[in-house]
Design a protein around this motif. Structure first.
Motif, PDB file in Angstrom:
ATOM      1  N   ASN A 236       0.825  -1.208   0.000  1.00  0.00           N
ATOM      2  CA  ASN A 236       0.000   0.000   0.000  1.00  0.00           C
ATOM      3  C   ASN A 236       0.860   1.259   0.000  1.00  0.00           C
TER       4      ASN A 236
ATOM      5  N   PRO B  80      -3.862  -4.440  -1.533  1.00  0.00           N
ATOM      6  CA  PRO B  80      -3.141  -3.811  -2.645  1.00  0.00           C
ATOM      7  C   PRO B  80      -3.841  -3.957  -3.996  1.00  0.00           C
TER       8      PRO B  80
ATOM      9  N   LYS C  86       0.762   4.300  -2.780  1.00  0.00           N
ATOM     10  CA  LYS C  86       0.634   5.724  -2.440  1.00  0.00           C
ATOM     11  C   LYS C  86       1.754   6.541  -3.065  1.00  0.00           C
TER      12      LYS C  86
ATOM     13  N   GLY D 279      -8.412  -1.749   1.057  1.00  0.00           N
ATOM     14  CA  GLY D 279      -7.196  -1.876   1.852  1.00  0.00           C
ATOM     15  C   GLY D 279      -6.245  -2.924   1.323  1.00  0.00           C
TER      16      GLY D 279
ATOM     17  N   GLU E 221      -6.569  -1.430  -4.130  1.00  0.00           N
ATOM     18  CA  GLU E 221      -6.036  -0.071  -4.246  1.00  0.00           C
ATOM     19  C   GLU E 221      -5.472   0.202  -5.646  1.00  0.00           C
TER      20      GLU E 221
END
Length: 257
Positions: A47, A80, A51, A78, A83
């Motif tokens: 994660n 990967p 970001k 939440g 995301e």
């Protein structure tokens, strides 16, 4: 430039067809026809890496370890994979194909150790003899502690574990990642030492009983080196594209020394 162009370039470097049967290398998330805005390289797609990619406007992440390895029964917020999809990021993973290719992870290890490259494969797994690890001959014999110190410097390790032995070391097996299972192969090949990572306790005991030099330079440190190599190769080929190694691609462990 499309994601597919980067994929094809990586496929030339380390053909995805040459991956172990348990592996899941390849294009795993996203859209092959998406335009590449930037490329982020990492060992694992975490994660934090996602970001960092988003913050730097990179929409393609290239990792060594597959972000999808075992079958996923759900994809929730939440995770990967969730995301990546949410942020419209693409993911290509080059795993065992990069372990076994020429100029792959093991060859990079040999270069950093300043060992002469070798064509002797430690663990052949493909019909043509391609496989994991290399066996090389040192020009001058060394000893266990000196070899461990060499690994610490070469791979910028926080910690290096090794077995002590008084035996001179001349023939060395090198295998990236979790290569403890190759110890019997290294012994059978007449090696005096094995450099790898992620060593289990029983393998340490086996090495001690054999009076063999076993060196654990860490799974992370023996494989994260691929990121800088690929960054250089990709930057020379696609010089108009932002390409960087994620600063958040780091050893997940902390140490008390």
């Amino acid at each position: 430039m499309k994601v597919s162009a980067i994929y094809e370039f990586l496929n030339e470097y380390a053909p995805f067809s040459v991956q172990d049967k348990f592996d899941n290398s390849g294009f795993l998330v996203g859209d092959m026809n998406a335009t590449v805005k930037g490329i982020c390289l990492c060992l694992d797609i975490t994660n934090d890496v996602i970001k960092e990619a988003v913050a730097n406007k990179a929409n393609l992440i290239i990792s060594h370890h597959p972000v999808i390895f075992d079958p996923l029964k759900s994809v929730t917020e939440g995770m990967p994979v969730y995301e990546l999809i949410k942020n419209k990021l693409n993911a290509v993973c080059v795993h065992t194909n990069a372990d076994m290719t020429k100029n792959g992870v093991t060859d990079i290890m040999l270069d950093l150790l300043e060992f002469e490259r070798s064509d002797k494969i430690l663990e052949p797994v493909m019909p043509d003899g391609t496989g994991y690890g290399k066996i090389c001959e040192l020009p001058i014999a060394t000893h266990a502690k000196a070899l461990a110190e060499c690994c610490k410097k070469a791979f910028d390790c926080t910690v290096v574990r090794y077995t002590e032995t008084d035996r001179p070391i001349k023939r060395v097996a090198v295998c990236s990642g979790a290569g403890g299972s190759t110890l019997p192969l290294a012994v059978f090949a007449g090696c005096d030492a094995l450099i790898t990572g992620d060593i289990k306790h029983d393998v340490w005991i086996d090495a001690v009983n054999r009076d063999f030099c076993l060196i654990d330079a860490g799974h992370f440190h023996t494989e994260n080196i691929l990121c800088n190599y690929l960054c250089g190769v990709l930057s020379r080929k696609f010089h108009n594209t932002q390409i960087f190694v994620a600063q958040s691609s780091k050893d997940p462990c902390s140490y008390i020394i």
